[in-house]
Design a protein around this motif. Sequence first.
Motif, short mmCIF file in Angstrom:
data_model
loop_
_atom_site.label_atom_id
_atom_site.label_comp_id
_atom_site.label_asym_id
_atom_site.label_seq_id
_atom_site.Cartn_x
_atom_site.Cartn_y
_atom_site.Cartn_z
N VAL A 274 0.99 -0.71 -0.05
CA VAL A 274 0.09 0.28 0.03
C VAL A 274 0.89 1.06 0.21
CG1 VAL A 274 -1.71 0.98 1.17
CG2 VAL A 274 -1.88 -1.19 0.97
N SER A 275 2.03 1.80 0.65
CA SER A 275 2.95 2.35 0.86
C SER A 275 3.18 2.62 -0.92
CB SER A 275 3.78 1.79 1.74
OG SER A 275 4.91 3.03 1.91
N GLN A 276 3.72 1.66 -1.51
CA GLN A 276 4.34 1.63 -3.16
C GLN A 276 4.08 2.58 -3.35
OE1 GLN A 276 6.11 -1.94 -3.37
NE2 GLN A 276 7.74 -1.02 -2.86
N ALA A 277 2.26 1.29 -3.12
CA ALA A 277 1.33 1.94 -4.70
C ALA A 277 1.10 4.04 -3.91
CB ALA A 277 0.33 1.83 -3.68
N LEU A 278 1.42 4.47 -2.71
CA LEU A 278 0.77 5.64 -2.53
C LEU A 278 1.98 6.65 -3.15
CD1 LEU A 278 -0.75 5.41 0.88
CD2 LEU A 278 -1.52 6.14 -1.62
N GLU A 279 3.11 5.99 -2.71
CA GLU A 279 4.72 6.65 -3.48
C GLU A 279 4.43 6.64 -4.72
OE1 GLU A 279 7.14 4.83 -1.36
OE2 GLU A 279 7.09 5.46 0.56
N SER A 280 3.57 5.76 -5.19
CA SER A 280 4.00 5.65 -6.84
C SER A 280 2.75 7.14 -7.65
CB SER A 280 4.05 4.57 -7.50
OG SER A 280 3.28 3.50 -7.34
N GLY A 281 2.13 6.87 -7.01
CA GLY A 281 0.45 8.31 -7.19
C GLY A 281 -0.56 7.55 -8.26
N GLU A 282 -0.31 5.96 -7.25
CA GLU A 282 -1.36 5.10 -7.69
C GLU A 282 -2.49 5.22 -6.36
OE1 GLU A 282 -0.02 1.37 -8.88
OE2 GLU A 282 1.23 1.78 -9.97
N HIS A 283 -3.01 5.98 -5.79
CA HIS A 283 -3.60 6.05 -4.29
C HIS A 283 -4.72 6.04 -4.83
CE1 HIS A 283 -2.56 10.47 -5.76
NE2 HIS A 283 -4.18 11.07 -5.55
N GLN A 284 -5.45 6.71 -6.25
CA GLN A 284 -6.74 6.34 -6.33
C GLN A 284 -7.18 5.03 -6.19
OE1 GLN A 284 -4.96 8.52 -7.90
NE2 GLN A 284 -5.64 10.36 -7.74
N GLN A 285 -6.49 4.70 -6.46
CA GLN A 285 -6.74 2.54 -6.88
C GLN A 285 -6.49 1.99 -5.41
OE1 GLN A 285 -3.99 2.70 -9.43
NE2 GLN A 285 -5.30 3.48 -10.67
N VAL A 286 -5.60 2.55 -4.32
CA VAL A 286 -5.48 1.30 -3.11
C VAL A 286 -6.61 1.58 -1.88
CG1 VAL A 286 -4.10 1.58 -1.12
CG2 VAL A 286 -3.35 2.55 -3.07
N ASP A 287 -7.58 0.68 -1.87
CA ASP A 287 -8.06 0.42 -0.53
C ASP A 287 -7.79 -0.04 0.15
OD1 ASP A 287 -10.56 -0.34 -0.19
OD2 ASP A 287 -10.43 -2.31 -0.58
N LEU A 288 -7.99 1.05 1.34
CA LEU A 288 -7.20 0.84 3.06
C LEU A 288 -8.57 -0.15 3.77
CD1 LEU A 288 -5.73 4.08 3.35
CD2 LEU A 288 -4.84 1.90 2.95
N SER A 289 -9.60 0.01 3.01
CA SER A 289 -10.62 -1.16 3.67
C SER A 289 -10.26 -2.02 4.79
CB SER A 289 -11.56 -0.70 3.02
OG SER A 289 -11.92 -2.39 2.01
N HIS A 290 -9.40 -2.69 4.46
CA HIS A 290 -8.85 -4.28 4.14
C HIS A 290 -8.34 -4.35 5.87
CE1 HIS A 290 -6.65 -3.25 1.24
NE2 HIS A 290 -5.45 -4.33 1.89
N LEU A 291 -7.61 -3.12 5.69
CA LEU A 291 -6.36 -3.21 6.65
C LEU A 291 -7.00 -2.68 8.47
CD1 LEU A 291 -3.35 -0.64 5.23
CD2 LEU A 291 -3.80 -2.89 5.49
N THR A 292 -6.54 -3.01 9.15
CA THR A 292 -7.12 -2.96 10.65
C THR A 292 -6.91 -1.44 11.20
OG1 THR A 292 -4.74 -3.51 12.16
CG2 THR A 292 -6.76 -5.76 11.47
#
Length: 148
Positions: free
Chosen positions: A75-93
Amino acid sequence: MDDDPNVASRFGALAETIIRRFAGIGVEVSAEELLGSPTLRIASIAPDAGFDIEVCIEEVRNDPALSARMEIGAVSQALESGEHQQVDLSHLTPCQKMELGRKIEAQKAANARTKKVDPETEAQRIEMLRQISDPQVRLSLARQWGLA
């Protein structure tokens, strides 16, 4: 494993390979964490047993603590690479979300520290910070300028 230098050497080499593989996907693994891997221990003791590094990597990947760190790293790599629109954080505690937030903030702070400022500008900024009475504003500016 420490009793036999050959076994320790083989374990170290295999562990280093696995550590590099996980570092490639943004997950830090230590050699101490790998001591719990039965497959890696057997491969270190019996090198002629037909060891497959992929089996050991999969075994380590299935470790619950490491799999949580891998997910946070992805998730961190996705956020750093600018792909934050596709990152779903709902499954994280909530705990994993906090860890992710800390990792992102630490990265921001590291990036701020790498920006070099000439000593005169830094001295001016420090003097400006001394004049601010609100501690929250002072700390926020200091972090923004890479001074804290």
